[in-house]
Structures are given as structure tokens and as C-alpha cells.
Design an enzyme around this catalytic site. Structure first.
Site, PDB file in Angstrom:
ATOM      1  N   ASP A  93      -5.257   3.151  27.351  1.00 15.90           N
ATOM      2  CA  ASP A  93      -4.026   3.675  26.748  1.00 15.90           C
ATOM      3  C   ASP A  93      -3.908   5.194  26.869  1.00 15.90           C
ATOM      4  OD1 ASP A  93      -5.968   4.510  25.043  1.00 15.90           O
ATOM      5  OD2 ASP A  93      -5.128   3.587  23.236  1.00 15.90           O
TER       6      ASP A  93
ATOM      7  N   GLU B 207      -6.196   7.492  25.782  1.00 15.77           N
ATOM      8  CA  GLU B 207      -7.021   8.274  24.845  1.00 15.77           C
ATOM      9  C   GLU B 207      -8.247   8.841  25.562  1.00 15.77           C
ATOM     10  OE1 GLU B 207      -8.176   5.734  21.645  1.00 15.77           O
ATOM     11  OE2 GLU B 207      -6.140   5.525  20.874  1.00 15.77           O
TER      12      GLU B 207
ATOM     13  N   ARG C 191       2.415  31.876  24.585  1.00 15.34           N
ATOM     14  CA  ARG C 191       3.721  32.554  24.606  1.00 15.34           C
ATOM     15  C   ARG C 191       4.574  32.186  23.400  1.00 15.34           C
ATOM     16  NH1 ARG C 191       5.905  31.548  30.566  1.00 15.34           N
ATOM     17  NH2 ARG C 191       4.867  29.558  30.209  1.00 15.34           N
ATOM     18  N   GLN C 192       4.211  31.077  22.736  1.00 15.63           N
ATOM     19  CA  GLN C 192       4.948  30.702  21.518  1.00 15.63           C
ATOM     20  C   GLN C 192       4.198  31.290  20.320  1.00 15.63           C
ATOM     21  OE1 GLN C 192       6.525  26.638  21.379  1.00 15.63           O
ATOM     22  NE2 GLN C 192       5.571  26.310  23.362  1.00 15.63           N
TER      23      GLN C 192
ATOM     24  N   HIS D   6      -1.707  36.272  25.843  1.00 13.97           N
ATOM     25  CA  HIS D   6      -0.352  36.793  26.046  1.00 13.97           C
ATOM     26  C   HIS D   6      -0.043  37.913  25.041  1.00 13.97           C
ATOM     27  CE1 HIS D   6       3.792  36.957  27.097  1.00 13.97           C
ATOM     28  NE2 HIS D   6       4.158  36.661  25.869  1.00 13.97           N
TER      29      HIS D   6
ATOM     30  N   ASP E 149       8.254  43.773  32.562  1.00 17.62           N
ATOM     31  CA  ASP E 149       9.098  43.743  31.361  1.00 17.62           C
ATOM     32  C   ASP E 149       8.518  44.693  30.321  1.00 17.62           C
ATOM     33  OD1 ASP E 149       6.961  42.317  30.205  1.00 17.62           O
ATOM     34  OD2 ASP E 149       7.887  40.394  30.673  1.00 17.62           O
TER      35      ASP E 149
ATOM     36  N   LYS F 220      13.661  43.230  31.604  1.00 15.70           N
ATOM     37  CA  LYS F 220      14.020  41.850  31.957  1.00 15.70           C
ATOM     38  C   LYS F 220      14.766  41.234  30.788  1.00 15.70           C
ATOM     39  CE  LYS F 220      10.628  38.754  31.534  1.00 15.70           C
ATOM     40  NZ  LYS F 220       9.408  37.983  31.847  1.00 15.70           N
TER      41      LYS F 220
ATOM     42  N   THR G  84       6.938  29.892  36.213  1.00 18.33           N
ATOM     43  CA  THR G  84       7.882  29.421  37.231  1.00 18.33           C
ATOM     44  C   THR G  84       7.946  30.381  38.429  1.00 18.33           C
ATOM     45  OG1 THR G  84       9.716  30.661  36.287  1.00 18.33           O
ATOM     46  CG2 THR G  84       9.345  28.440  35.431  1.00 18.33           C
TER      47      THR G  84
ATOM     48  N   THR H 272      10.097  35.528  37.022  1.00 17.05           N
ATOM     49  CA  THR H 272       9.955  36.944  36.677  1.00 17.05           C
ATOM     50  C   THR H 272       9.501  37.749  37.889  1.00 17.05           C
ATOM     51  OG1 THR H 272       9.364  36.364  34.415  1.00 17.05           O
ATOM     52  CG2 THR H 272       8.697  38.561  35.165  1.00 17.05           C
TER      53      THR H 272
HETATM   54  C1  R5P Z   1       6.433  36.976  29.711  1.00 13.69           C
HETATM   55  O1  R5P Z   1       6.503  37.586  28.664  1.00 13.69           O
HETATM   56  C2  R5P Z   1       5.173  36.873  30.497  1.00 13.69           C
HETATM   57  O2  R5P Z   1       4.417  38.048  30.447  1.00 13.69           O
HETATM   58  C3  R5P Z   1       5.461  36.497  31.952  1.00 13.69           C
HETATM   59  O3  R5P Z   1       6.232  37.521  32.533  1.00 13.69           O
HETATM   60  C4  R5P Z   1       6.229  35.219  32.022  1.00 13.69           C
HETATM   61  O4  R5P Z   1       5.681  34.265  31.169  1.00 13.69           O
HETATM   62  C5  R5P Z   1       6.259  34.670  33.429  1.00 13.69           C
HETATM   63  O5  R5P Z   1       6.984  33.472  33.428  1.00 13.69           O
HETATM   64  P1  R5P Z   1       7.798  33.027  34.697  1.00 13.69           P
HETATM   65  O6  R5P Z   1       6.856  33.046  35.874  1.00 13.69           O
HETATM   66  O7  R5P Z   1       8.280  31.648  34.369  1.00 13.69           O
HETATM   67  O8  R5P Z   1       8.943  33.974  34.883  1.00 13.69           O
END
Ligand code: R5P
Length: 304
Positions: free
Chosen positions: A37, A39, A96-97, A130, A169, A192, A225, A228
């Protein structure tokens, strides 16, 4: 190191192997299987009594499975009466959260910290969180390692002329400033804009500083992704940068990130091995640098 055991979870056995080699020890035997299942069913096959035990597990994709596996391995080891038990989490997913951006959302990084406490780890070793403040979410001592000196060495060895350091950023300015200081290079910051209603999406880059005729060295904590870094590189080249090198600690590389990075105007992307990058996600401009020596030193500091 005779009273030290290092186990690897499923997420990054390559890095665990490199750390074991640095320490001149073998990895502890553990059988990592799952019930039908789904686990997790870790089975520790070593006597851990009175040993200092380390478990290395990056909380990368599939993150929820890896979190659970780590917690269960911790529980299994704790029941064997070790002297102490340390979690090594080179990449802390959910980091990041780290705050509630809007009502109705969790502070997930804190929940993960609390969850890891269930297994009663006595310490945590991690790399480039982060947000430094996440250390405060843990009750136990945290060794928060920085890959910055390692990434700085990568740049030194390339002898890039007319370099400058870019923070993609405003949130990453401190990291970029430290690198600029270490390499004695000027710093440029980009602004950004992210949209909370669109997941994993960023756009609108504004460059605060002059990049024309310079080789831009962009530093970030992670690529997920790739949005950025790709947009940042395009803006830099449009503004007259002669080349772009990217330095990143955590290669999350979600979705089409690898292809998008390969197609972007970027000379080289240097990523550490806090997250294993499988062959199919590797690309021509990727170089890897290992954090294994850093982690091995942190282990030596704890056992000595
Ligand atoms: C954002 O605050 C982080 O430092 C990275 O810039 C971000 O998480 C990168 O994410 P992605 O590649 O999706 O843009």
C-alpha cells in the site's frame, strides 16, 4: 570513528556514499522497502547500541515519502538505544514555506521541524536553508552549513574576467553580498516579482546596477522550475552582460527546468549534490560540486 554509524535514506545514497568515503567508513546496512500500500518499512540491520548514529536524507521529491522514511528510520534507530542520533538533511524541503503569506496557509517549514522531533533526533545538520530563521523552528542544536566557500572556489578556479555577482532577488542579497565580499567583486541586485495566485511563477525583472560588458555570476539557494534563473539570465544578456554563470546549492530541477536551463543564455550552471540529479535531468552546461567534505567535517566535529 569506530563508534559511529552512517545510514542513508533513499533520497541521496550517492552523497551518503561520498560522505562515507571522506570518513573512511562503510554505510550502515538498512533494508528500505515498502508495503504493497506504499507504507515505508525501513529495517535497520546494525547494532546501534551506544553508537553515534547519523542518517542522511535530503527532503527532495517525493518529499512527503522521504520525510516519512527519515522519521521511521529515526524511530527504528532510537529503539536500538544509540548514544545519540543526528539527522543530516542536506536539502530541507518545505523551507520556502517559512511564513504565512496569507490567511489559510500553513507555516510548513515549522511543521516539518516539529515532525522530525517525533523521532527524537539529538541534532540536525543541514546546508543553506532558504531562510536562516528556520534554525529557530528546531528545539535541537542545528549545524547550518554554507556551500558558499565551495561555490566561491568554483568561480576562483575559472578565472572569469570582469565578473560581478548578481542576486536574482532582493531576498538573496545577503548571500550574494557574502560571495561578492569573498571574491572581491561588485554586487548587482535584481528585483523579481512573484505572484501568490500562480504557483512557481515569477516574472518582471529589474536590474539595480550596471552589467554591460561584465560576466554575471548569479547566486541562488535553489533552482526549482528554473523560472527565476532563466528570466534573470535573459534580462542580464539583454542588458549587455557578456556571459552568465549560475551558482546554486540545491538543484530541485522540477518539471522542464533542465531543458529550460539548457536552452537559456547561460554558460554554466554549477549545482552542489545536496539533491541527487539523475542522468535524465542532467544537461550539457551543468557542473556538479560536492558538499561531502563539508558534511564529513561536521560529522567529525560532533563525534570528536
Ligand atoms: C526564491 O526565493 C528562491 O531563492 C529561488 O529563487 C526560487 O525558489 C527558485 O525557484 P524557481 O526555479 O521555480 O524560479
Amino acid at each position: 570513528m569506530s563508534n559511529t554509524l552512517l545510514f542513508s535514506g533513499s533520497s541521496n545514497p550517492q552523497l551518503a556514499d561520498r560522505v562515507a568515503k571522506e570518513l573512511n567508513i562503510s554505510l550502515g546496512n538498512v533494508d528500505l522497502t515498502r508495503f504493497a500500500d506504499g507504507e515505508a518499512r525501513p529495517w535497520i540491520q546494525e547494532d546501534v547500541r551506544d553508537k553515534t548514529v547519523f542518517i542522511l536524507q535530503s527532503l527532495s521529491k517525493p518529499i512527503d515519502e522521504y520525510v516519512m522514511e527519515l522519521v521511521l528510520m529515526g524511530d527504528a534507530i532510537r529503539r536500538g538505544a544509540p548514544r545519540s542520533m543526528v539527522a543530516i538533511v542536506p536539502y530541507m524541503g518545505y523551507a520556502r514555506q517559512d511564513k504565512q503569506n496569507r490567511m489559510g496557509e500553513p507555516v510548513s517549514a515549522r511543521v516539518i521541524a516539529k515532525f522530525l522531533e517525533v523521532s527524537q533526533f539529538s541534532e540536525l545538520i543541514t546546508v543553506d536553508l532558504h531562510n536562516d530563521a528556520i534554525v529557530g523552528f528546531f528545539q535541537v542544536p542545528v549545524t547550518h552549513l554554507s556551500a558558499l566557500p565551495l561555490l566561491a572556489d568554483e568561480i576562483r578556479s575559472r578565472n572569469i574576467p570582469d565578473g560581478l555577482i548578481i542576486s536574482p532577488d532582493v531576498g538573496g542579497v545577503r548571500r550574494a553580498r557574502n560571495l561578492a565580499y569573498e571574491l572581491d567583486l561588485p554586487l548587482v541586485v535584481m528585483e523579481k516579482k512573484r505572484y501568490l495566485d500562480k504557483h512557481d511563477h515569477s516574472e518582471s525583472f529589474q536590474i539595480i546596477g550596471e552589467v554591460k560588458g561584465k560576466h554575471a555570476v548569479v547566486i541562488d539557494d535553489m533552482i526549482s522550475t528554473g523560472g527565476t534563473i532563466v528570466e534573470c539570465a535573459k534580462s542580464l544578456v539583454e542588458a549587455g552582460a557578456t556571459g552568465v554563470t549560475v551558482l546554486v546549492t540545491h538543484g530541485v530541477l522540477s518539471g522542464q527546468a533542465s531543458q529550460n536551463l539548457a536552452d537559456a543564455p547561460i554558460d554554466e550552471v554549477v549545482i552542489t549534490d545536496t539533491i541527487a540529479i539523475p542522468k535524465e535531468r542532467q544537461f550539457d552546461t551543468l557542473s556538479q560540486a560536492s558538499v561531502a567534505p563539508l558534511i564529513a567535517d561536521a560529522i567529525r566535529n560532533i563525534v570528536q
